[in-house]
Design a protein around this motif. Structure first.
Motif, mmCIF file in Angstrom:
data_model
loop_
_atom_site.group_PDB
_atom_site.id
_atom_site.type_symbol
_atom_site.label_atom_id
_atom_site.label_comp_id
_atom_site.label_asym_id
_atom_site.label_seq_id
_atom_site.Cartn_x
_atom_site.Cartn_y
_atom_site.Cartn_z
ATOM 1 N N PRO A 206 -18.709 -15.684 -1.987
ATOM 2 C CA PRO A 206 -17.538 -16.283 -2.633
ATOM 3 C C PRO A 206 -16.303 -16.216 -1.745
ATOM 4 O O PRO A 206 -16.186 -15.345 -0.886
ATOM 5 C CB PRO A 206 -17.361 -15.433 -3.886
ATOM 6 C CG PRO A 206 -18.059 -14.153 -3.610
ATOM 7 C CD PRO A 206 -19.154 -14.464 -2.620
ATOM 8 N N GLU A 207 -15.390 -17.145 -1.990
ATOM 9 C CA GLU A 207 -14.113 -17.143 -1.267
ATOM 10 C C GLU A 207 -13.242 -16.011 -1.789
ATOM 11 O O GLU A 207 -13.408 -15.556 -2.924
ATOM 12 C CB GLU A 207 -13.407 -18.478 -1.477
ATOM 13 C CG GLU A 207 -14.130 -19.638 -0.848
ATOM 14 C CD GLU A 207 -13.367 -20.941 -1.005
ATOM 15 O OE1 GLU A 207 -12.187 -20.907 -1.414
ATOM 16 O OE2 GLU A 207 -13.956 -21.976 -0.706
ATOM 17 N N PRO A 208 -12.272 -15.565 -0.999
ATOM 18 C CA PRO A 208 -11.356 -14.521 -1.496
ATOM 19 C C PRO A 208 -10.596 -15.001 -2.730
ATOM 20 O O PRO A 208 -10.222 -16.167 -2.833
ATOM 21 C CB PRO A 208 -10.402 -14.295 -0.329
ATOM 22 C CG PRO A 208 -11.156 -14.740 0.877
ATOM 23 C CD PRO A 208 -12.016 -15.884 0.395
ATOM 24 N N ARG A 209 -10.380 -14.095 -3.652
ATOM 25 C CA ARG A 209 -9.594 -14.351 -4.857
ATOM 26 C C ARG A 209 -8.134 -14.083 -4.509
ATOM 27 O O ARG A 209 -7.821 -13.089 -3.854
ATOM 28 C CB ARG A 209 -10.058 -13.408 -5.960
ATOM 29 C CG ARG A 209 -9.277 -13.512 -7.255
ATOM 30 C CD ARG A 209 -9.861 -12.498 -8.269
ATOM 31 N NE ARG A 209 -9.318 -12.706 -9.586
ATOM 32 C CZ ARG A 209 -8.478 -11.873 -10.193
ATOM 33 N NH1 ARG A 209 -8.073 -10.766 -9.580
ATOM 34 N NH2 ARG A 209 -8.045 -12.114 -11.405
ATOM 35 N N LEU A 210 -7.226 -14.923 -4.969
ATOM 36 C CA LEU A 210 -5.793 -14.737 -4.742
ATOM 37 C C LEU A 210 -5.177 -14.140 -5.991
ATOM 38 O O LEU A 210 -5.427 -14.612 -7.113
ATOM 39 C CB LEU A 210 -5.118 -16.065 -4.407
ATOM 40 C CG LEU A 210 -3.613 -16.016 -4.156
ATOM 41 C CD1 LEU A 210 -3.272 -15.112 -2.973
ATOM 42 C CD2 LEU A 210 -3.082 -17.434 -3.922
ATOM 43 N N ALA A 211 -4.381 -13.096 -5.803
ATOM 44 C CA ALA A 211 -3.703 -12.440 -6.919
ATOM 45 C C ALA A 211 -2.249 -12.181 -6.548
ATOM 46 O O ALA A 211 -1.889 -12.155 -5.369
ATOM 47 C CB ALA A 211 -4.402 -11.122 -7.273
ATOM 48 N N VAL A 212 -1.428 -12.001 -7.569
ATOM 49 C CA VAL A 212 -0.008 -11.673 -7.383
ATOM 50 C C VAL A 212 0.298 -10.396 -8.150
ATOM 51 O O VAL A 212 -0.301 -10.126 -9.183
ATOM 52 C CB VAL A 212 0.910 -12.819 -7.869
ATOM 53 C CG1 VAL A 212 0.854 -13.999 -6.914
ATOM 54 C CG2 VAL A 212 0.550 -13.274 -9.283
#
Length: 147
Positions: free
Chosen positions: A2-8
């Motif tokens: 899977p691609e990296p997950r983006l979080a804030v």
């Protein structure tokens, strides 16, 4: 893979205390982090962060400049997350014991001093240094820790 997950995530310091929340759904976990979470498409990073902080804490914030980029992974599962931390300011609200995160992940919230953070398990490792200082930080790939 899977691609990296983006979080804030929000770095909110009020009266010398940083806001932390439990990092895993399991309330028995001793791991803490800054409030925030995964981003949804078609909304800006600040919009996502304001939504996540409200869901997890009931607080309304304004979002300032980025102050930390962190990434971590769990090689066994392939999970990889990139987090952008923003300096934020509390606009309204107060922490309440009866607040319920609609996703059921965050069940504990606490304002802590830098000294109190030293006795807690907090991720990322550089959060205290960045939260109570000026400037920008970057944490290279950290291994995901278990709850």
């Amino acid at each position: 893979m899977p691609e990296p997950r983006l979080a804030v995530r929000a770095v909110i310091v009020e009266d010398g205390r940083l806001l932390l929340v439990n990092a895993f759904r399991d309330a028995a976990s001793a791991l803490w982090c800054a409030p925030g979470g995964g981003v949804e498409t078609h909304a800006s990073l600040p919009e996502n962060l304001m939504r996540e902080v409200y869901e997890e804490t009931g607080l309304v914030i304004s979002v300032g400049a980025p102050c930390l980029v962190n990434e971590f992974h769990a090689p066994e599962s392939g999970f990889h997350q990139v987090e952008v931390f923003f300096r934020c300011r509390l606009v309204s609200g107060a922490l309440r014991d009866d607040w319920c995160d609609p996703e059921g992940v965050v069940s504990r919230r606490s304002w802590v001093t830098r000294e109190e953070m030293a006795a807690l398990r907090v991720k990322p490792d550089s959060l205290a240094r960045v939260a109570f200082a000026r400037g920008m930080g970057y944490d290279p790939l950290e291994r995901l820790v278990s709850p």
